[in-house]
Enzyme design. Structure first.
Site, PDB file in Angstrom:
ATOM      1  N   GLN A   1      42.389  81.885  97.400  1.00 27.47           N
ATOM      2  CA  GLN A   1      41.507  82.035  96.244  1.00 27.47           C
ATOM      3  C   GLN A   1      40.086  82.369  96.680  1.00 27.47           C
ATOM      4  O   GLN A   1      39.409  83.193  96.066  1.00 27.47           O
ATOM      5  CB  GLN A   1      41.513  80.760  95.411  1.00 27.47           C
TER       6      GLN A   1
ATOM      7  N   ARG B   1      39.087  85.964  97.207  1.00 27.34           N
ATOM      8  CA  ARG B   1      38.908  86.815  96.023  1.00 27.34           C
ATOM      9  C   ARG B   1      37.422  87.042  95.723  1.00 27.34           C
ATOM     10  O   ARG B   1      37.076  87.933  94.947  1.00 27.34           O
ATOM     11  CB  ARG B   1      39.607  86.193  94.807  1.00 27.34           C
ATOM     12  N   HIS B   2      36.544  86.234  96.332  1.00 31.16           N
ATOM     13  CA  HIS B   2      35.104  86.505  96.250  1.00 31.16           C
ATOM     14  C   HIS B   2      34.802  87.604  97.266  1.00 31.16           C
ATOM     15  O   HIS B   2      34.287  87.369  98.353  1.00 31.16           O
ATOM     16  CB  HIS B   2      34.297  85.239  96.533  1.00 31.16           C
ATOM     17  N   ARG B   3      35.166  88.829  96.877  1.00 34.44           N
ATOM     18  CA  ARG B   3      35.203  89.939  97.828  1.00 34.44           C
ATOM     19  C   ARG B   3      33.831  90.337  98.345  1.00 34.44           C
ATOM     20  O   ARG B   3      33.721  90.976  99.385  1.00 34.44           O
ATOM     21  CB  ARG B   3      35.894  91.140  97.174  1.00 34.44           C
TER      22      ARG B   3
ATOM     23  N   ARG C   1      32.056  78.051  91.596  1.00 39.16           N
ATOM     24  CA  ARG C   1      32.869  77.129  92.392  1.00 39.16           C
ATOM     25  C   ARG C   1      32.280  75.734  92.546  1.00 39.16           C
ATOM     26  O   ARG C   1      32.857  74.896  93.248  1.00 39.16           O
ATOM     27  CB  ARG C   1      33.151  77.741  93.761  1.00 39.16           C
TER      28      ARG C   1
END
Length: 533
Positions: free
Chosen positions: A373, A376-378, A465
């Site tokens: 997960q 996904r913070h690309r 987050r």
């Protein structure tokens, strides 16, 4: 909760299924038309492209590296029967894609549905039997843990929401559903990396070319070749020339695998396979100094640099706008309405781009499932391990918080971890390639990463987050990172926190989660607050 599950069932498997859901009608001609438009007095359409232009402009742009013309065409795929290991190791290991993936946090996995390597010289019927039995046992552990953890989750959630004998039945039912989800969220840590997932995956034409070229540069080269090969085949059916004109094929020699020679030398020195990797893991963990994520480098003059960049945008001198004033304008949500946007418009906002010039680098250790997960913070890219080059003989895993309060559940969990590593090692001792044996490792497998991000993109990540609904490990690593930001640049950390903290006293609603509100007024005491579950 799992009354319909079959203990010890056979593992279900299937070849990857890739469908092309949407695409451009003429992707290659559209690319050539885009290239022609650069040097034309009008907009060129794909219907105007000739064979000569396809040949000359196609080769001229592709082989000279002018690849943006192939980025216009996008392909939306449906992907089924692919492993979590493949998605983490390859499909999501770069920033240029969009995915919507089935969540193991919220979807109960009743069936043992997983990737099984094809039988071959190095993976015989005996190895397959060992492999399948290990996958089936992992699902048994998953069901057992799910049942054991529901009462603990129910108790914590009932306390948060003040549920008692006089509470409305619908409120109690909502807590029960939430408790089940919390239980499977933790229980999923025992599932193998081989577990199948389903997703919608969209990439541009040039990214698909790169994926095909680099399909061996991961821990799952066989699965990657099959899946990306199917994607390429579908595109060829729509427009064969998009690939056939260039003849790109997967690379056969990958520099990272040159480490194998070093592995052999280290293994001989240590006397057993994997011992040198355990030394690496021990050194990395020691350098974390007890943190989930540790700041190892940063832009020392960050406040001054951000302030100067802001003044450059709005045309002010330092005498007109001090560093402190500029920072407050950039980060104070009562002065900067961009901070309240849920659309994440930072890169589009002229003044917010001032935060791009300052960076922070963290070393962190989280589980494979949490990192799946986190990646996904690309825009906060990380250097992630090739697990085949970082394998350990001994169990190396993360334990979620909910397990620490339940001795019976923790015993089951630790037994499942030992089982996974023992079976992986058994396959390796039989000569099974690491690529296949690693599929048996659990979601809990510890992953050691070095991540760097600009404050602009870390700001978005830290906002999302540090919410109590965020995945537990990513929440903890984000809290570690914010604590260290406060130590080195307190003026930049002042207005950083979850959406409710940023919005409190400025706008409504305070919580952006709607019906998924965690039940705790985090904004009143952040960051001095304990997350109960």
């Amino acid at each position: 909760m799992f009354e319909g599950a079959r203990s010890g069932e056979l593992v279900e498997t299937a070849p990857p299924r890739v469908t092309l859901r949407n695409c451009f009608a003429h992707p290659f001609d559209s690319a050539i038309a885009a290239a022609r438009t650069c040097y034309a007095s009008k907009l060129i359409g794909p219907e105007e492209i000739t064979d000569k232009q396809r040949l000359n402009i196609g080769a001229g742009t592709f082989y000279s590296g002018h690849h943006t013309v192939y980025q216009h065409a996008h392909f939306e795929f449906g992907v089924e029967n692919v492993s979590r290991q493949f998605v983490w190791s390859f499909l999501h290991a770069h920033p240029f894609y969009n995915s919507e993936q089935q969540s193991q946090r919220y979807v109960r996995l009743d069936r043992a549905h997983a990737y099984i390597p094809p039988v071959s010289l190095f993976f015989d019927e005996g190895s397959r039997d060992i492999y399948e039995r290990a996958v089936a046992r992992a699902w048994d552990y998953y069901r057992e843990l799910s049942a054991l953890l529901v009462p603990d989750a129910r108790s914590i959630l009932s306390d948060i929401w003040h549920i008692g004998p006089m509470s409305h039945p619908k409120r109690a039912q909502k807590i029960e559903r939430s408790a089940e989800k919390r239980a499977i969220e933790v229980a999923r840590y025992v599932l193998p990396l081989a577990a199948f997932t389903t997703m919608v995956h969209t990439v541009s034409g040039i990214v698909l070319h790169r994926l095909w070229r680099m399909s061996t540069a991961c821990d799952t080269p066989n699965e990657a070749r099959a899946v990306i090969g199917a994607m390429v085949a579908h595109v060829r059916e729509v427009d064969a020339q998009f690939f056939d004109r260039f003849g790109t094929e997967p690379l056969e020699e990958i520099p990272e695998w040159g480490s194998h020679e070093r592995l052999k030398t280290a293994a001989a020195t240590d006397g057993r396979n994997g011992a040198h990797h355990e030394s690496f893991a021990s050194e990395f963990d020691s350098n974390l100094r007890g943190k989930t994520s540790r700041l190892i480098d940063y832009s020392a003059n960050a406040p001054a640099v951000a302030a100067q960049a802001y003044r450059a945008v709005v045309g002010l001198t330092e005498a007109q706008c001090s560093n402190a004033e500029a920072i407050d304008i950039l980060l104070n949500p009562s002065r900067n309405l961009y901070r309240l946007e849920t659309l994440n418009v930072g890169v589009h906002a002229p003044m917010m781009r001032a935060l791009q010039h300052i960076n922070y680098t963290f070393a962190k250790k989280i589980s494979h499932t949490a990192d799946s997960q986190d990646q996904r913070h690309r825009m906060v890219p990380g250097s992630r391990p090739l697990l085949a080059l970082a394998d350990t003989r001994e169990p190396d895993f993360i334990t979620p918080q909910l397990l620490l309060q339940n001795p019976q559940a923790r015993e089951v969990y630790e037994r499942s971890m030992q089982d996974a590593w023992d079976t992986k090692n058994q396959l390796l001792d039989r000569g099974v390639p690491l690529e296949f044996a690693l599929y048996l490792l659990p979601n809990a497998k510890a992953v050691r990463v070095v991540e760097t991000g600009s404050l602009l993109h870390l700001l978005h990540k830290w906002t999302m987050r540090t919410c109590f609904n965020a995945q537990e490990e990513i929440y903890q690593s984000s809290m570690d990172e914010l604590e260290q930001l406060r130590e080195v640049h307190p003026e930049l950390a002042r207005y950083v926190g979850p959406p409710c903290y940023v919005r409190a006293g400025v706008t409504t609603p305070i919580c952006t989660e709607g019906a998924h509100f965690c039940g705790i007024k985090v904004w009143l005491n952040f960051p001095d607050i304990t997350r109960p579950i």
